[in-house]
Design a protein around this motif. Sequence first.
Motif, PDB file in Angstrom:
ATOM      1  N   ASN A   6       0.859  -1.177   0.000  1.00  0.00           N
ATOM      2  CA  ASN A   6       0.000   0.000   0.000  1.00  0.00           C
ATOM      3  C   ASN A   6       0.896   1.227   0.000  1.00  0.00           C
ATOM      4  OD1 ASN A   6       0.901   0.242   2.688  1.00  0.00           O
ATOM      5  ND2 ASN A   6      -0.835  -0.969   3.431  1.00  0.00           N
ATOM      6  N   ALA A  28       1.546  -4.372   2.865  1.00  0.00           N
ATOM      7  CA  ALA A  28       0.199  -4.447   3.422  1.00  0.00           C
ATOM      8  C   ALA A  28       0.207  -5.259   4.713  1.00  0.00           C
ATOM      9  CB  ALA A  28      -0.751  -5.071   2.407  1.00  0.00           C
ATOM     10  N   ASP A  35      -4.163  -8.522   7.589  1.00  0.00           N
ATOM     11  CA  ASP A  35      -5.605  -8.417   7.340  1.00  0.00           C
ATOM     12  C   ASP A  35      -5.879  -7.892   5.935  1.00  0.00           C
ATOM     13  OD1 ASP A  35      -6.177  -9.370   9.851  1.00  0.00           O
ATOM     14  OD2 ASP A  35      -6.392  -7.373  10.752  1.00  0.00           O
ATOM     15  N   GLN A  36      -5.095  -6.912   5.495  1.00  0.00           N
ATOM     16  CA  GLN A  36      -5.271  -6.398   4.139  1.00  0.00           C
ATOM     17  C   GLN A  36      -4.929  -7.465   3.101  1.00  0.00           C
ATOM     18  OE1 GLN A  36      -2.637  -3.011   4.493  1.00  0.00           O
ATOM     19  NE2 GLN A  36      -4.334  -1.569   4.716  1.00  0.00           N
ATOM     20  N   THR A  69      -7.647  -9.985   2.435  1.00  0.00           N
ATOM     21  CA  THR A  69      -8.775  -9.548   1.609  1.00  0.00           C
ATOM     22  C   THR A  69      -8.394  -9.410   0.140  1.00  0.00           C
ATOM     23  OG1 THR A  69      -8.277  -7.190   1.973  1.00  0.00           O
ATOM     24  CG2 THR A  69      -9.740  -8.282   3.556  1.00  0.00           C
ATOM     25  N   ARG A  70      -7.103  -9.400  -0.153  1.00  0.00           N
ATOM     26  CA  ARG A  70      -6.662  -9.184  -1.531  1.00  0.00           C
ATOM     27  C   ARG A  70      -6.322 -10.481  -2.259  1.00  0.00           C
ATOM     28  NH1 ARG A  70      -2.329  -4.182  -1.031  1.00  0.00           N
ATOM     29  NH2 ARG A  70      -3.688  -2.685   0.037  1.00  0.00           N
TER      30      ARG A  70
END
Length: 271
Positions: free
Chosen positions: A135, A140, A143-144, A147-148
């Motif tokens: 990011n 990241a 948790d990020q 989701t990706r």
Amino acid sequence: AAAYMFGQPLTSADPGQQKAAGQATRLDTALAAWEVQAHRTLAANPDPADLVRIARVQALITSTTGVITEAAATRGHIDEDVMQRLGPSLEASQVAWSRAAKRWGELTSPASRTDPALVGAASELRSAIAAAASNQGGWATPDQLATRVNLPAAVRSLHLSMVASIDIAYVVRDTAADHPGLTAPARIIGMRSQGEAEIAIEQGETRYEGVTWTTRGQLASNQLVPLPEPARRGLINLAEEVITTTNRAVAAAAQVDPGNLTRSTSSDRAT
């Protein structure tokens, strides 16, 4: 499944799942394309700039492997004790690739040019990694990442890429040892060759005593000269370090059972 196999847009009812699947597919494709192009470039009279790009991208792949594998461990897909053994091995491999990139960078000259196809493959892989695992502030969070990408699938792909990177490291070593067209600026050659020769002399090698590697004229103009044996020996030693550390990382990663990557911590305890 058919859409995934034939590269068509997915029609999942879950938008988050569709996005993650698309990102994973891009990363897998970029890794495969990079491995093929790296071999092609190394087989076609590579320039030192090509070796710099290859080593830097391999270091990035290793770092990405560590970040995503740690995220998978945080989410319970991988045992923590396995990650404790794997993490230092991945870090050592990343450092070895970075050192190799720095040494090859010393051999570049204003005339050095990177293979455009290699640049393209590297750019796509960097973009795929950035989209999946970074990011604006850096890497990241776990948790990020969850989701990706599909973390177990991403771990599996990156660990397979680590296995492929051993083969690339062997080809890099062979290039350093045998490639007749490798040249470098005379001042760097003189410094590196003398340094490697002194190390060899301390280890009992006598044939380098009193040998000069460049002439005054070559040094004055910083002429491009072919790599003498001691300079090649330094590059070979760095490649050997990459091979050793990456082999250790692959051996540590072998403890991650691909068939059981999706099991949770709670299911482990129940078992």
